[in-house]
Design an enzyme around this catalytic site. Structure first.
Site, mmCIF file in Angstrom:
data_model
loop_
_atom_site.group_PDB
_atom_site.id
_atom_site.type_symbol
_atom_site.label_atom_id
_atom_site.label_comp_id
_atom_site.label_asym_id
_atom_site.label_seq_id
_atom_site.Cartn_x
_atom_site.Cartn_y
_atom_site.Cartn_z
ATOM 1 N N GLY A 1 2.777 -98.803 1.568
ATOM 2 C CA GLY A 1 2.016 -97.722 0.953
ATOM 3 C C GLY A 1 0.853 -98.196 0.111
ATOM 4 C CE1 TYR A 2 -2.299 -96.747 -5.632
ATOM 5 C CE2 TYR A 2 -3.505 -98.759 -5.169
ATOM 6 C CZ TYR A 2 -3.318 -97.618 -5.920
ATOM 7 O OH TYR A 2 -4.170 -97.347 -6.974
ATOM 8 C CG HIS B 1 -2.393 -100.463 4.570
ATOM 9 N ND1 HIS B 1 -2.707 -100.410 3.236
ATOM 10 C CD2 HIS B 1 -1.325 -101.306 4.673
ATOM 11 C CE1 HIS B 1 -1.868 -101.185 2.554
ATOM 12 N NE2 HIS B 1 -1.032 -101.737 3.399
ATOM 13 C CB SER C 1 -4.234 -107.193 -1.432
ATOM 14 O OG SER C 1 -2.977 -107.145 -2.079
#
Ligand code: PAF
Length: 283
Positions: A31-32, A37, A185
Site C-alpha cells: 500500500g501507500y 506501484h 519508495s
C-alpha cells in the site's frame, strides 16, 4: 472494481475468473501506492485479462523495532489509484484473516537471504516468501509483477517459485525514479528535506559505477571505493552496505568482473533505510 477483504472470497473470485478462461495478473503491495506501484499495475494490465492488486502490510516480514506500526497507510488513496489503473479487484485483507489464531507455518529461505538486506533483517525474507506464496494461493495469478528496486526480494521470490514449482510467471519491472533520481519508495515519506536532497547521492553513485564499468573498469575494489566515497560525502548518509554481487546468486564479486554484476546498496538517512541498485552493463 471489486474490493475483497476476505481471503476465501478472494479465492472464489479468482477461481471463477479462471473457470471463465480468463488470465490473471497480480501486483502484491503493502500500500501507500506511488507511481512505482502504478507502473507495475500497467505491466500487469497489459499481460492478462484480469488485474488484481493486493494491499497488505505483512507483519511477518517486520522485525522487532522496525516500522510495522508506523508504516504509512492510505486506504482511500490506494483504492482510488487502483481504480484509476483499471484493477478488476483489490485484495485488502486484515492480519487476523491472513494469520488467524493457530497460524504457525512459514517458509524458510536459503543462502540468497544470508547476505545484503537479509543479513541486517533476519527473518524478513522468510516473512516475504510466506505471505507471497499465500497470496499466490488466494489470487491464483498466471503472472505476478514485482519492482526491481527490491532486487534481492525479486531474486528470492523468483527462486521460491522455481524451487517449489509454483505455477506463476514472475516479471521484474524497472525502477521508477523521482526527477532527481531518488528511487520511488513508500518509505521516502519519512525523509526530511535535507535527507531527501542528500539521498540523491544514491542514484548518482550508481551512475558513477556504471560510467566506470562502461569505461572498462573491472576491478570491484575501484568501483566500490568510488561509490562509497560519493555516499560518504553526504553527512546524513550512513552506509549499511555497498556491494557488487553476482546478479543471480547475490554472492560478492571480488576478482575482475566477468559475470553479470549488480551494484546493490542500502543507506540510512536518519531513521529511513533506503535501498537501490543497478545492473552494470557494457554500454
Ligand atoms: O515489496 C513489497 O511491498 C512486499 O515485500 C510484498 C512483496 C508485497 C510482500 O509483502
Amino acid at each position: 472494481m471489486d474490493l475483497i477483504r476476505d481471503p476465501a472470497a478472494m479465492r472464489r473470485w479468482a477461481s471463477e475468473a479462471r473457470s471463465r478462461g480468463e488470465s490473471i495478473a497480480f501486483v502484491p503491495t503493502m500500500g501507500y501506492l506511488h507511481d512505482g506501484h502504478l507502473s507495475l499495475m500497467r505491466i500487469g494490465r497489459a499481460r492478462a485479462d484480469r488485474l488484481v492488486t493486493s494491499v497488505f502490510v505483512n507483519p511477518l516480514q517486520f522485525g522487532e523495532g522496525e516500522d510495522l506500526e508506523v508504516y504509512p497507510r492510505d486506504e482511500e488513496g490506494d483504492l482510488a489509484k487502483c481504480e484509476s489503473e483499471g484493477c478488476d479487484a483489490v485484495f485488502f485483507p486484515q492480519p487476523d484473516t491472513m494469520y488467524p489464531p493457530g497460524f504457525q507455518t512459514r517458509l524458510v529461505t536459503g543462502a540468497l537471504t544470508t547476505v545484503l538486506c537479509g543479513a541486517s533483517r533476519p527473518g524478513h525474507f522468510d516473512g516475504v516468501v510466506t505471505v507471497v506464496l499465500k497470496l499466490f494461493n488466494l489470487v491464483q495469478p498466471h503472472v505476478a509483477v514485482f519492482g526491481s528496486k527490491d532486487y534481492q526480494q525479486l531474486q528470492v521470490i523468483t527462486r521460491m517459485v522455481r524451487d517449489l514449482a509454483v505455477p506463476v510467471e514472475i516479471v521484474g519491472a524497472p525502477i521508477i525514479r523521482e526527477e532527481g533520481g531518488l528511487a520511488l519508495s513508500s518509505r521516502n515519506a519519512y525523509l526530511g528535506p535535507d535527507e531527501r536532497s542528500q539521498a540523491l547521492a544514491l542514484n548518482q553513485s550508481l551512475a558513477l559505477a556504471q560510467e566506470l564499468f562502461a569505461a572498462g573498469e573491472r576491478d570491484p575494489g575501484v568501483i566500490l571505493a568510488a561509490v562509497r566515497a560519493h555516499i560518504q560525502a553526504q553527512p546524513l548518509g550512513e552506509i549499511d552496505y555497498v556491494q557488487l554481487v553476482d546478479a543471480e546468486e547475490l554472492t560478492p564479486l571480488y576478482g575482475p568482473l566477468v559475470r553479470p554484476a549488480v551494484l546493490v546498496l542500502a543507506v540510512r538517512f536518519g531513521r529511513t533505510r533506503l535501498i537501490d541498485n543497478r545492473v552494470l552493463s557494457e554500454s
